[in-house]
Write an enzyme that holds these catalytic residues in place. Structure first.
Site, PDB file in Angstrom:
ATOM      1  N   ARG A 130      30.221 -70.704 -27.010  1.00  0.00           N
ATOM      2  CA  ARG A 130      29.027 -71.430 -27.467  1.00  0.00           C
ATOM      3  C   ARG A 130      29.417 -72.657 -28.290  1.00  0.00           C
ATOM      4  NH1 ARG A 130      24.456 -68.259 -30.820  1.00  0.00           N
ATOM      5  NH2 ARG A 130      25.981 -68.447 -32.497  1.00  0.00           N
ATOM      6  N   LYS A 144      24.248 -75.526 -31.551  1.00  0.00           N
ATOM      7  CA  LYS A 144      24.329 -75.066 -32.936  1.00  0.00           C
ATOM      8  C   LYS A 144      24.997 -76.182 -33.743  1.00  0.00           C
ATOM      9  CE  LYS A 144      25.333 -70.785 -35.440  1.00  0.00           C
ATOM     10  NZ  LYS A 144      24.028 -70.605 -36.074  1.00  0.00           N
TER      11      LYS A 144
HETATM   12  N1  PMP Z   1      18.569 -69.098 -34.099  1.00  0.00           N
HETATM   13  C1  PMP Z   1      19.090 -69.914 -35.020  1.00  0.00           C
HETATM   14  C2  PMP Z   1      18.419 -71.207 -35.320  1.00  0.00           C
HETATM   15  C3  PMP Z   1      20.276 -69.549 -35.680  1.00  0.00           C
HETATM   16  O1  PMP Z   1      20.809 -70.354 -36.596  1.00  0.00           O
HETATM   17  C4  PMP Z   1      20.885 -68.318 -35.375  1.00  0.00           C
HETATM   18  C5  PMP Z   1      22.161 -67.925 -36.047  1.00  0.00           C
HETATM   19  N2  PMP Z   1      21.961 -67.598 -37.389  1.00  0.00           N
HETATM   20  C6  PMP Z   1      20.280 -67.485 -34.422  1.00  0.00           C
HETATM   21  C7  PMP Z   1      19.135 -67.931 -33.790  1.00  0.00           C
HETATM   22  C8  PMP Z   1      20.874 -66.164 -34.047  1.00  0.00           C
HETATM   23  O2  PMP Z   1      22.033 -66.360 -33.279  1.00  0.00           O
HETATM   24  P1  PMP Z   1      23.284 -65.385 -33.381  1.00  0.00           P
HETATM   25  O3  PMP Z   1      22.817 -64.049 -32.985  1.00  0.00           O
HETATM   26  O4  PMP Z   1      24.262 -65.965 -32.416  1.00  0.00           O
HETATM   27  O5  PMP Z   1      23.752 -65.429 -34.786  1.00  0.00           O
END
Ligand code: PMP
Length: 285
Positions: free
Chosen positions: A52, A151
């Site tokens: 990612r 991200k």
């Molecule tokens: N949405 C956003 C905006 C995030 O920043 C995150 C991570 N904190 C998530 C969803 C969840 O993603 P992950 O399970 O990969 O942490």
């Protein structure tokens, strides 16, 4: 003694982990990052996080200063140097040092920062009793802005939504997209249960493709639960039987109230509890 931080090409003491005021990560939020858990000394879903990160970098045309293998090696070394058995890794790639002005191509080399530290996002009580949330007025990034799947270091959109939550004395909020469909929470993905089926917004609705989300979908299917990715509305959230959020830091947390509509009987539901349990079994092997 402070932490050992990975900065650039090696480990430094926390007190020496400093970056330039000309780093475009600071000047413009120009960069990408990952938050990754360490459970039982193992880096959770490591490949998925690295993939990612590289996809995010590609979209913003950031040239990664090291390949996947070397970055994974540096991450592991940072975890080991801090003797981290349970915790959180923050992997940050900034555009690097450049001149004042937006042009990212003035930055010679992307900067790598790796922090491996303890984490506790919410108190245990909140997991047992469930959390209250509100709907944010601030909309999730439109797909024609920075794609919501990236991200990036620029979280202002989500931070504005988070402020709305905190102003309402709740820890989290739900964000909607430009059409009005549920996108995600300010830092987590959204799931609801209705009549035994698990629903989650499609990532096209404006969510980050959560690593925890993917794991939960897989674990739910293994339990024989039907999982449907579809557009969800505020109505769907108000009238569901169960509601929970997933994320690296929050893990799986039940929601018992949204905009003063009580979810189910006001307690964390059985599907949420089961999936939270299965999540830890999976994470801890
Ligand atoms: N949405 C956003 C905006 C995030 O920043 C995150 C991570 N904190 C998530 C969803 C969840 O993603 P992950 O399970 O990969 O942490």
């Amino acid at each position: 003694m402070g932490l050992k931080i990975w900065l650039g090409d090696g480990l430094v003491d926390e007190k020496d982990a400093k970056i330039s005021v000309f780093d475009h990560g600071l000047l413009y939020g120009d960069g990408v990052f990952e938050g990754i858990r360490v459970y039982d000394s193992r880096i959770f879903e490591f490949d998925a996080h690295i993939d990612r990160l590289f996809e995010s970098a590609k979209v913003i045309r950031l040239i990664m200063p090291m390949d996947k293998r070397i970055l994974m090696d540096a991450t592991q070394k940072t975890v080991d140097a801090n003797n981290l058995k349970e915790g959180y890794i923050r992997l940050i790639i900034t555009r690097g040092v450049g001149s004042l002005g937006l042009n990212p191509f003035t930055c010679q080399k992307a900067q790598v920062i790796i922090i491996a530290d303890k984490i506790q996002l919410y108190p245990e009580e909140l997991y047992e009793k469930g959390m209250k949330v509100v709907s944010a007025v601030t909309m999730r990034n439109h797909p024609l802005t920075i794609p919501p799947q990236v991200k990036s270091l620029n979280y202002l959109n989500n931070i504005l939504a988070k402020i709305e939550a905190l102003d309402n004395n709740v820890p989290e909020c739900i964000m909607y997209n430009h059409i009005g469909y549920v996108a995600e929470a300010s830092g987590d993905n959204v799931f609801i249960v209705k009549q035994g089926t698990l629903y989650t917004p499609t990532t096209e609705a404006g969510a980050l493709v959560g690593i925890t989300r993917d794991v939960i979908i897989r674990l739910a299917r293994k339990e024989g639960i039907t999982v449907v990715e579809k557009d969800l509305t505020r109505f769907d959230l108000y009238t569901c039987d169960e509601f929970f959020l997933t994320g690296t830091a929050a893990e799986v947390i039940g929601i018992v109230d949204i905009d003063r509509r009580v979810i189910g009987n006001g307690e964390v539901g059985p599907v949420t509890k089961l999936l939270r349990k299965r999540f830890f079994e999976y994470a801890r092997g």
